[in-house]
Structure formats: C-alpha cells, structure tokens
Write an enzyme that holds these catalytic residues in place. Structure first.
Site, PDB file in Angstrom:
ATOM      1  N   GLY A  12     -13.425 -19.855  11.118  1.00 61.30           N
ATOM      2  CA  GLY A  12     -13.177 -21.163  10.496  1.00 61.30           C
ATOM      3  C   GLY A  12     -13.615 -22.349  11.328  1.00 61.30           C
ATOM      4  O   GLY A  12     -13.181 -23.482  11.073  1.00 61.30           O
ATOM      5  N   ASN A  99     -24.291 -22.878   1.284  1.00 61.30           N
ATOM      6  CA  ASN A  99     -23.963 -21.897   2.324  1.00 61.30           C
ATOM      7  C   ASN A  99     -24.698 -22.294   3.599  1.00 61.30           C
ATOM      8  O   ASN A  99     -25.730 -22.974   3.560  1.00 61.30           O
ATOM      9  CB  ASN A  99     -24.421 -20.508   1.875  1.00 61.30           C
ATOM     10  CG  ASN A  99     -24.076 -19.437   2.893  1.00 61.30           C
ATOM     11  OD1 ASN A  99     -22.964 -19.410   3.436  1.00 61.30           O
ATOM     12  ND2 ASN A  99     -25.014 -18.540   3.169  1.00 61.30           N
ATOM     13  N   HIS A 101     -26.361 -20.479   7.082  1.00 60.78           N
ATOM     14  CA  HIS A 101     -26.740 -19.185   7.641  1.00 60.78           C
ATOM     15  C   HIS A 101     -27.339 -19.418   9.030  1.00 60.78           C
ATOM     16  O   HIS A 101     -28.152 -20.329   9.210  1.00 60.78           O
ATOM     17  CB  HIS A 101     -27.763 -18.502   6.728  1.00 60.78           C
ATOM     18  CG  HIS A 101     -28.055 -17.101   7.136  1.00 60.78           C
ATOM     19  ND1 HIS A 101     -27.177 -16.051   6.911  1.00 60.78           N
ATOM     20  CD2 HIS A 101     -29.123 -16.569   7.773  1.00 60.78           C
ATOM     21  CE1 HIS A 101     -27.706 -14.943   7.388  1.00 60.78           C
ATOM     22  NE2 HIS A 101     -28.878 -15.219   7.929  1.00 60.78           N
TER      23      HIS A 101
HETATM   24  C1  GRF Z   1     -21.362 -19.170  10.928  1.00 59.18           C
HETATM   25  O1  GRF Z   1     -22.170 -18.788  12.000  1.00 59.18           O
HETATM   26  C2  GRF Z   1     -22.174 -19.297   9.676  1.00 59.18           C
HETATM   27  O2  GRF Z   1     -23.499 -19.620   9.911  1.00 59.18           O
HETATM   28  C3  GRF Z   1     -22.093 -17.917   9.081  1.00 59.18           C
HETATM   29  O3  GRF Z   1     -20.814 -17.462   9.382  1.00 59.18           O
HETATM   30  C4  GRF Z   1     -20.352 -18.091  10.577  1.00 59.18           C
HETATM   31  C5  GRF Z   1     -18.994 -18.654  10.292  1.00 59.18           C
HETATM   32  O4  GRF Z   1     -18.351 -19.095  11.453  1.00 59.18           O
HETATM   33  N1  GRF Z   1     -22.368 -17.944   7.672  1.00 59.18           N
HETATM   34  P1  GRF Z   1     -16.945 -19.831  11.382  1.00 59.18           P
HETATM   35  O5  GRF Z   1     -15.975 -18.902  10.657  1.00 59.18           O
HETATM   36  O6  GRF Z   1     -17.130 -21.111  10.632  1.00 59.18           O
HETATM   37  O7  GRF Z   1     -16.533 -20.069  12.789  1.00 59.18           O
END
Ligand code: GRF
Length: 180
Positions: A12, A99, A101
């Site tokens: 998160g 999203n 990535h």
């Molecule tokens: C991030 O690196 C994002 O790019 C990917 O999942 C990860 C989520 O990290 N889709 P967090 O839960 O927000 O710390």
C-alpha cells in the site's frame, strides 16, 4: 469533488503516496485480509472493504466489488491489485480505471516480477508505466512513463527502491491531472 477508489492487495505504499499528495480517496478495496494497505487506510480514516476470494468464483468476486464501488466513481486506481480482472469488469469501467506497472511497458508486462525479470535480462534502463486498464493485462493505452537508469553500483535492491520512489510521485501527479 472527484471520487477516487483504490484497489490494492499488498503493502500500500502507492496508496499512502496518493493520500499524502492530497488526493481524497473515497475507499480502498482489497482481496487480501492481511494486506498492509488496510492498516495504512485505517490510519488516515479511509474506509476499507475486504473482499476475499479464496474458494469463490472470479465472477462472484467482481460482482461483490462492483457493489462496493459507487456508481459515480470518477477513477479506479489499481495500486498493486494482484488479481486479473475479467473483460466484463474492465469494460464496465473503461476509461475510468488506471494501473501502475514497474517496467517500461510493453516490456516485462503481464507478470508479478517485472523488476527482477528486467534485472535478470541485463537491462540498463528500468522504468514505470501508468496506463489505462483494458482486458489484456498491462496492455492498455499508456498515460505516462518514466525511465530509471541503472548505475554501475546499483543492485537489484537499490534499483527496486529507486523505482518505487519514482512511482510514489509520478502516480499521484498523474492521478491528480486525470481528475482535474
Ligand atoms: C508497485 O510496484 C506497482 O508498480 C505494482 O505493485 C506494486 C505495489 O506496491 N503494480 P505498493 O503495494 O503500492 O507498495
């Protein structure tokens, strides 16, 4: 005020970055009862809805989520949501779901280990991509990207940290633009 819903399954940190940037998050939806995003959301008084999916069907899961997402939601922000959504769900929220990535898409899309895969591939440029969500995983139209160059003393760990730090300002900035 624009209505933003965050969907997340894990740590998160992107959720926190979005909130810290001043974006009002209406609610968080998670499929993981142990996700740290729950604690983060509770700390800042953002309601959290846990929709587990252990033995239930994908369609049941998505119908339940749909009941939780207000009809007047302006933007659904996927922030590490670890489930692949059906075409039905993606099309329902077409042009309203984004999203992030951790790679320069279309390279290293479709998996959960994009940074590690790029590292093992010998990449010297890494990056992040914010894109619209369509039924094909990590394949939607690109909204923005940032490149992160590898230095000779970088390790997988250090490059991962750099990538996350870039995510934490690019994602909120992009969301802000999209809802303004
Ligand atoms: C991030 O690196 C994002 O790019 C990917 O999942 C990860 C989520 O990290 N889709 P967090 O839960 O927000 O710390």
């Amino acid at each position: 005020m624009k209505k933003v819903v965050v969907m997340a399954s894990g740590e998160g940190s992107n959720f926190s970055a979005i909130v810290d940037f001043g974006i009002i998050v209406d609610r968080v939806i998670t499929d993981n009862p142990n996700a740290n995003v729950i604690k983060r959301a509770e700390k800042v008084n953002v309601p959290v809805f846990v929709v587990e999916n252990k033995k239930k069907e994908r369609v049941w899961h998505e119908r339940t989520i749909l009941e939780i997402i207000p009809e007047d939601t302006d933007l659904i922000v996927m922030a590490g949501y670890m489930r692949i959504l059906t075409a039905w769900f993606c099309n329902k929220w077409k042009d309203k779901m984004v999203n992030i990535h951790p790679s320069l898409l279309p390279a290293f899309g479709g998996g959960c280990h994009a940074i590690e895969d790029a590292w093992n591939h010998g990449c010297t440029v890494f990056g992040i991509t914010v894109h619209w969500v369509i039924p094909e995983v990590d394949a939607g139209p690109i909204i923005t990207q940032r490149a992160i160059h590898k230095f000779t003393d970088d390790t997988l760990e250090s490059i991962t940290g750099k990538i996350h730090r870039v995510e934490h300002y690019v994602y909120p900035e992009t969301i802000k633009k999209l809802i303004s």
